[in-house]
Motif scaffolding. Structure first.
Motif, PDB file in Angstrom:
ATOM      1  N   PHE A  76      49.823  74.568 -79.849  1.00 34.47           N
ATOM      2  CA  PHE A  76      50.355  75.912 -79.629  1.00 34.47           C
ATOM      3  C   PHE A  76      51.084  76.454 -80.841  1.00 34.47           C
ATOM      4  O   PHE A  76      51.063  77.642 -81.111  1.00 34.47           O
ATOM      5  N   ASP A  77      51.732  75.574 -81.598  1.00 30.23           N
ATOM      6  CA  ASP A  77      52.615  76.025 -82.672  1.00 30.23           C
ATOM      7  C   ASP A  77      51.890  76.802 -83.754  1.00 30.23           C
ATOM      8  O   ASP A  77      52.420  77.772 -84.293  1.00 30.23           O
ATOM      9  N   ASP A  78      50.693  76.413 -84.116  1.00 34.43           N
ATOM     10  CA  ASP A  78      49.995  77.031 -85.250  1.00 34.43           C
ATOM     11  C   ASP A  78      48.945  78.008 -84.754  1.00 34.43           C
ATOM     12  O   ASP A  78      47.753  77.875 -85.036  1.00 34.43           O
ATOM     13  N   SER A 131      48.618  94.057 -78.692  1.00 36.68           N
ATOM     14  CA  SER A 131      49.763  93.381 -79.296  1.00 36.68           C
ATOM     15  C   SER A 131      49.355  91.980 -79.712  1.00 36.68           C
ATOM     16  O   SER A 131      48.334  91.447 -79.261  1.00 36.68           O
ATOM     17  N   CYS A 132      50.166  91.407 -80.588  1.00 44.08           N
ATOM     18  CA  CYS A 132      49.879  90.073 -81.102  1.00 44.08           C
ATOM     19  C   CYS A 132      51.194  89.420 -81.494  1.00 44.08           C
ATOM     20  O   CYS A 132      52.138  90.110 -81.911  1.00 44.08           O
ATOM     21  N   ILE A 133      51.254  88.094 -81.348  1.00 47.70           N
ATOM     22  CA  ILE A 133      52.413  87.360 -81.817  1.00 47.70           C
ATOM     23  C   ILE A 133      51.957  86.087 -82.500  1.00 47.70           C
ATOM     24  O   ILE A 133      51.095  85.358 -81.974  1.00 47.70           O
ATOM     25  N   GLY A 134      52.521  85.835 -83.677  1.00 48.68           N
ATOM     26  CA  GLY A 134      52.286  84.582 -84.368  1.00 48.68           C
ATOM     27  C   GLY A 134      53.298  83.574 -83.887  1.00 48.68           C
ATOM     28  O   GLY A 134      54.505  83.754 -84.103  1.00 48.68           O
ATOM     29  N   VAL A 135      52.850  82.529 -83.239  1.00 55.10           N
ATOM     30  CA  VAL A 135      53.776  81.589 -82.629  1.00 55.10           C
ATOM     31  C   VAL A 135      54.592  80.847 -83.675  1.00 55.10           C
ATOM     32  O   VAL A 135      55.773  80.577 -83.482  1.00 55.10           O
ATOM     33  N   SER A 136      53.997  80.537 -84.806  1.00 60.72           N
ATOM     34  CA  SER A 136      54.710  79.746 -85.820  1.00 60.72           C
ATOM     35  C   SER A 136      55.718  80.569 -86.610  1.00 60.72           C
ATOM     36  O   SER A 136      56.767  80.053 -87.006  1.00 60.72           O
ATOM     37  N   ASP A 137      55.442  81.859 -86.834  1.00 60.30           N
ATOM     38  CA  ASP A 137      56.341  82.663 -87.674  1.00 60.30           C
ATOM     39  C   ASP A 137      56.889  83.892 -86.955  1.00 60.30           C
ATOM     40  O   ASP A 137      57.575  84.715 -87.578  1.00 60.30           O
ATOM     41  N   SER A 138      56.584  84.021 -85.667  1.00 57.28           N
ATOM     42  CA  SER A 138      57.083  85.144 -84.856  1.00 57.28           C
ATOM     43  C   SER A 138      56.658  86.499 -85.412  1.00 57.28           C
ATOM     44  O   SER A 138      57.311  87.511 -85.120  1.00 57.28           O
ATOM     45  N   SER A 139      55.616  86.536 -86.193  1.00 57.93           N
ATOM     46  CA  SER A 139      55.095  87.831 -86.618  1.00 57.93           C
ATOM     47  C   SER A 139      54.549  88.560 -85.395  1.00 57.93           C
ATOM     48  O   SER A 139      54.058  87.931 -84.457  1.00 57.93           O
ATOM     49  N   THR A 140      54.675  89.867 -85.405  1.00 64.48           N
ATOM     50  CA  THR A 140      54.201  90.648 -84.264  1.00 64.48           C
ATOM     51  C   THR A 140      53.427  91.873 -84.728  1.00 64.48           C
ATOM     52  O   THR A 140      53.575  92.338 -85.859  1.00 64.48           O
TER      53      THR A 140
END
Length: 127
Positions: A29-31, A49-58
Motif C-alpha cells: 500500500f505504501d508505494d 481525485s488522487c492521493i499518493g500514499v507515500s508522499d501525500s500528493s493530491t
C-alpha cells in the motif's frame, strides 16, 4: 490478488455529504497512488481525485475543488473521499483505482497510469 472495494455511495440531496471508502489489499500500500474516478450516464469517465500514499500528493479536478477531500489511512489500507456540498452533476458511479508502484504521484498523466480497478459505488444527488 489485488482487490479494491469502493463503498459508501447512496442517494443524497443537493448540498449533502457522503464519504466514500476504498479498501485495498493484495499489494504494498505504501508505494501507491489511489485515484477516484466517476462516470455519469452518457459521459466519459472523469478522474476526480488522487492521493499518493507515500508522499501525500493530491489532485482534484476543478469541478470538485473545495468540496471534495481525499485522505488515506495507511494502517487500514483504505483511502477516503469526503464529498461535501454535493450537486446533481456529481451523480455517477464512483470507482477507485491504484497505480502500484506509483510513477506519476498524482501529477501529469496519472489518470492513465492506474493498474487495477475496483467495482464502483453509485452516488446519486437528487431532491
Amino acid at each position: 490478488d489485488v482487490q479494491l472495494q469502493a463503498s459508501g455511495g447512496g442517494l443524497v440531496q443537493p448540498g449533502g455529504s457522503l464519504r466514500l471508502s476504498c479498501a485495498a489489499s493484495g499489494f504494498t500500500f505504501d508505494d501507491t497512488a489511489i485515484g477516484w474516478f466517476r462516470q455519469a450516464p452518457g459521459k466519459e469517465r472523469e478522474g476526480v481525485s488522487c492521493i499518493g500514499v507515500s508522499d501525500s500528493s493530491t489532485y482534484y479536478a476543478d469541478s470538485v475543488k473545495g468540496r471534495f477531500t481525499v485522505s488515506s489511512d495507511n494502517a487500514k489500507n483504505t483511502v477516503y473521499l469526503q464529498m461535501n456540498s454535493l450537486k446533481p452533476e456529481d451523480t455517477g458511479v464512483y470507482y477507485c483505482a491504484v497505480e502500484t508502484p506509483s510513477y506519476y504521484h498524482c501529477s501529469g498523466y496519472w489518470r492513465y497510469g492506474m493498474d487495477y480497478w475496483g467495482k464502483g459505488t453509485q452516488v446519486t444527488v437528487s431532491s
